[in-house]
Design a protein around this motif. Sequence first.
Motif, mmCIF file in Angstrom:
data_model
loop_
_atom_site.group_PDB
_atom_site.id
_atom_site.type_symbol
_atom_site.label_atom_id
_atom_site.label_comp_id
_atom_site.label_asym_id
_atom_site.label_seq_id
_atom_site.Cartn_x
_atom_site.Cartn_y
_atom_site.Cartn_z
ATOM 1 N N ILE A 15 -6.150 -13.851 -1.906
ATOM 2 C CA ILE A 15 -7.389 -13.415 -1.249
ATOM 3 C C ILE A 15 -8.504 -14.455 -1.336
ATOM 4 C CG2 ILE A 15 -8.258 -12.167 -3.294
ATOM 5 C CD1 ILE A 15 -9.160 -9.974 -1.218
ATOM 6 N N LEU A 57 0.759 0.428 -4.797
ATOM 7 C CA LEU A 57 -0.421 0.705 -3.977
ATOM 8 C C LEU A 57 -1.479 -0.393 -4.121
ATOM 9 C CD1 LEU A 57 -1.771 2.819 -2.068
ATOM 10 C CD2 LEU A 57 -2.924 3.694 -4.088
ATOM 11 N N ALA A 58 -1.730 -0.827 -5.351
ATOM 12 C CA ALA A 58 -2.777 -1.833 -5.554
ATOM 13 C C ALA A 58 -2.463 -3.114 -4.785
ATOM 14 C CB ALA A 58 -2.928 -2.141 -7.045
ATOM 15 N N GLU A 59 -1.199 -3.519 -4.759
ATOM 16 C CA GLU A 59 -0.826 -4.738 -4.027
ATOM 17 C C GLU A 59 -0.953 -4.517 -2.521
ATOM 18 O OE1 GLU A 59 1.032 -3.615 -6.577
ATOM 19 O OE2 GLU A 59 0.886 -5.248 -8.040
ATOM 20 N N VAL A 61 -2.999 -2.508 -1.039
ATOM 21 C CA VAL A 61 -4.430 -2.516 -0.713
ATOM 22 C C VAL A 61 -4.963 -3.951 -0.759
ATOM 23 C CG1 VAL A 61 -6.711 -1.749 -1.485
ATOM 24 C CG2 VAL A 61 -4.797 -0.159 -1.523
ATOM 25 N N LEU A 62 -4.532 -4.712 -1.754
ATOM 26 C CA LEU A 62 -5.010 -6.096 -1.853
ATOM 27 C C LEU A 62 -4.529 -6.921 -0.660
ATOM 28 C CD1 LEU A 62 -6.648 -8.099 -3.505
ATOM 29 C CD2 LEU A 62 -4.603 -8.612 -4.847
ATOM 30 N N GLU A 65 -6.930 -6.210 1.975
ATOM 31 C CA GLU A 65 -8.183 -6.936 1.736
ATOM 32 C C GLU A 65 -8.017 -8.409 2.119
ATOM 33 O OE1 GLU A 65 -11.289 -5.372 0.273
ATOM 34 O OE2 GLU A 65 -10.044 -4.024 1.442
ATOM 35 N N SER B 192 -8.572 -3.254 -6.401
ATOM 36 C CA SER B 192 -7.354 -4.062 -6.201
ATOM 37 C C SER B 192 -7.676 -5.549 -6.355
ATOM 38 C CB SER B 192 -6.727 -3.773 -4.834
ATOM 39 O OG SER B 192 -7.505 -4.333 -3.804
ATOM 40 N N ARG B 193 -8.888 -5.941 -5.969
ATOM 41 C CA ARG B 193 -9.303 -7.348 -6.158
ATOM 42 C C ARG B 193 -9.471 -7.647 -7.653
ATOM 43 N NH1 ARG B 193 -12.655 -9.633 -1.406
ATOM 44 N NH2 ARG B 193 -12.048 -8.315 0.336
ATOM 45 N N LEU B 195 -7.987 -6.145 -10.127
ATOM 46 C CA LEU B 195 -6.682 -6.123 -10.784
ATOM 47 C C LEU B 195 -5.986 -7.484 -10.682
ATOM 48 C CD1 LEU B 195 -5.061 -4.004 -12.323
ATOM 49 C CD2 LEU B 195 -4.030 -3.299 -10.167
ATOM 50 N N ALA B 196 -6.342 -8.238 -9.664
ATOM 51 C CA ALA B 196 -5.754 -9.584 -9.516
ATOM 52 C C ALA B 196 -6.398 -10.577 -10.479
ATOM 53 C CB ALA B 196 -5.906 -10.050 -8.074
ATOM 54 N N LYS B 197 -7.424 -10.164 -11.199
ATOM 55 C CA LYS B 197 -8.088 -11.030 -12.191
ATOM 56 C C LYS B 197 -7.887 -10.399 -13.574
ATOM 57 C CE LYS B 197 -11.508 -12.931 -9.033
ATOM 58 N NZ LYS B 197 -10.756 -12.610 -7.808
ATOM 59 N N ASN B 245 1.967 -3.491 -15.018
ATOM 60 C CA ASN B 245 0.533 -3.323 -15.281
ATOM 61 C C ASN B 245 0.260 -2.101 -16.170
ATOM 62 O OD1 ASN B 245 -0.630 -5.543 -14.059
ATOM 63 N ND2 ASN B 245 -0.750 -4.554 -12.046
#
Lengths: 209, 388
Positions: A15, A57-59, A61-62, A65, B192-193, B195-197, B245
Motif C-alpha cells: 500500500i 478479511l484483513a488482507e 480489506v488491505l 485499500e 487493516s493498514r 495490521l501491516a505495521k 496473527n
Amino acid sequence: MSLSDITRMTIELDIDNIAAAVSSQIERGADAQDILKALTDGMNEVGRLYEAHEYFLAELVLAGETMKEAFEVLKPHLSSAEASQKNQVIAATVRGDNHDIGKNILITMLISGGFDVIDLGMDCPKEKIVETVKESGAKVVALSCLLTMTINEISEVDRALREASLRDEVKLIVGGAPLSMDLAKKLGADDFGADAIDGVRRIRALLEG
Amino acid sequence: MDAPTRVLMALNHEEPDRVPAFESAFTNNTIMKSYGIEPGAGIKDGYESIKRLPGKDRLANMAFSNQKWLAKSLVDGYELLRRVKIDIGLSYVTHTYRKGIEGGYIDEFGRIMNVDYYEDGTLILGYRGGYFKSFEDYEKWKQPSPHEKRRLAAFLAGKQVQEQMNNEILSVPAIGGMMEPAWEPFGIEIFSRILAKPKQAKKIFDDRGNLALELVKILGENGAELVLIWDDYGFKNGLFMSPRNFKTYVLPWLKRICDAAHKRNCKILLHSDGDLTMIFDDIVNCGIDAIHPIEPTTANPDYDIFSLAEKYGDRLTFVGNISPVLLATGEISEIREYSKKLIREIAPGGGYFFSSGHSIVPSVTLDRWEAVMDVREKYGSYPINVPS
C-alpha cells in the motif's frame, strides 16, 4: 518497474508504494487500461488467496485499500467513455443498518473487476434505491444486511421496485451475516453472495444471464 | 438451587437441578412488556436524561462510577431475566461512555456508537465506526485504565442486585477482549493498514490484552466467579485475520487471562461470533472454560455446536445456539425441535448453558420466544430426558 510489478505489488498488499508505481507507469506512457488490467490481475489473485484461506478479511480489506491508492492516481487517466461502458451496479446497506464492511469490500472488488458502482451508503431507504435504478438504468442492485432485525428491508426493496414497475429490469442480489440462499429467495432477492468474491462472480453471471 | 450454584455446577461439568440459561443481551421491549416490565428504565432513561445537558460527559462519567446509580440501571433488566428464568445477568465493566456526539457517543475504546430505537421503542446501541483515523490518533487518546473507579463500581453494582434478588440471578462482569476493541476504534479499513505495521499492531493488542488481564485479576480478587470476555474473532466466512496473527497478538493474552482467572478461582466465558474453526483448538488450549455462541449462521456447515461439543465437551462448556434468524422468522416447530436437540445432545453431564445463537434482539417475536421458554421448562430439568 513493469506492469507485472504492479500486479505483484497488489498481491503483496504494498500500500505504501503502489501509488508511486502507478504514477511512474503513467509517466512512462503506459496505457491506463493496461495498468487497470495489471491491478485487476493482482486483485483476482488476492481473491484466490482469500478463497484458499491464505489471506483473511484483513488482507482482503488491505488489498481494497491498496486499490484505492492506485485508483487515486489512475482514475483521471481513465476516459469517461471507458467508465460509461462498464456494467453498472448499485450497492447499498439496507435501511436501519449501519454496517458497511461487506458492502465496501464488494465495491472494491467490483471496481477492480471492471464494474461501475453507484454506492448509496448505509441505512439506505428503499425510495432512494428505486430512484437510483430509474436514473441510472443499472441492472443489478446489491444489498448488504448485517442485522437480523433489518432483513425484511430486502422484501421492502423488492416490493418498491415492483410497485415502480422496475423489478423485471433489475436483478437483486443480497449478502450479509444472517442471510442464506434460501432466506434471500424467500425475501424476494434473485441471488445471494456468500462473500465479496462470490458476490462479484454472481453479479457477473446475473448480468450475463 | 440458586443461580450461582446452578451455573458453577454446569461449568464444572456436573448436573445441577436444571440447565442454566443465558442471553448475552435482551433488547426487546415487546417481550419485556409481556412479562410486566415497563421499558424505559436503565440505560435508556440515563441516556435520554443527560444527552441534552451541558456538561453531559462529566455527568455521564460520574454516573458510570457510582455504584448506586449503576445498580439502579441494572434492576429492570435483571428482573426481566429473573422472570424468564435466565440465570446470568451481566454487569458492564468496560465499553463505557467517554464523550457524547450527535445521535450517540464515543466509548472509552474510541468506538463511535449509535443510539437508535426499533419500531417498538427498544433502544439499540449499534457500532457506527471508528473515531481514530490513524495510529497517531490512537496514541493521543487517553487509554482506558483497569484501575478506574467505574470498574469495581460496575461489578459491585451487579453483585448488589444479585443479592437483592436472593441469588436468583448470578451477576457476571463483562469486559472487552483483544480483537474487537482493537479494530473497531479504527474501522476495518484503517485497521487493516495498521495490521501491516507489526509494531503498531502489537502496541494496540498489548494495550487491550493488558487491560483485560488486569481487570480479570481485580475482578477475581473481588470474588467474581465467572468473567465474560466480549470479543469477536471472526465473522460469517471466517477469521478477521490470519491464524498466525491470532497466535502472535491475541491468544498469548487469552492464555494469560485464563491462567490469572484460574489462580483466583474464577472462570472465563469467551464470546466470539464467527466461524472460528481454524483457531478453535488454540482457543481451547488457552484454557477458556466456556464459549458462546458457536454462531449458527456461518457459511461453514462444519462449524457446528453438536460436533464441537462431541470433541471438546469434556473440557469446555458450550453456551448457545438457537439462530437469531430462526427466532425472528422461523417456524415454531423448527425452533422447538432445535431447542430440544440442544438440550438432548449437549446438556447431559453438565457443561452446557441454554441460549440463543447471539442475543434476544428486537426482531425476536413473542410467540417464538415463548416456544423457547416452553422447551426449557418442559425438558430442561436434570436428569435430561428429551424424546426424539
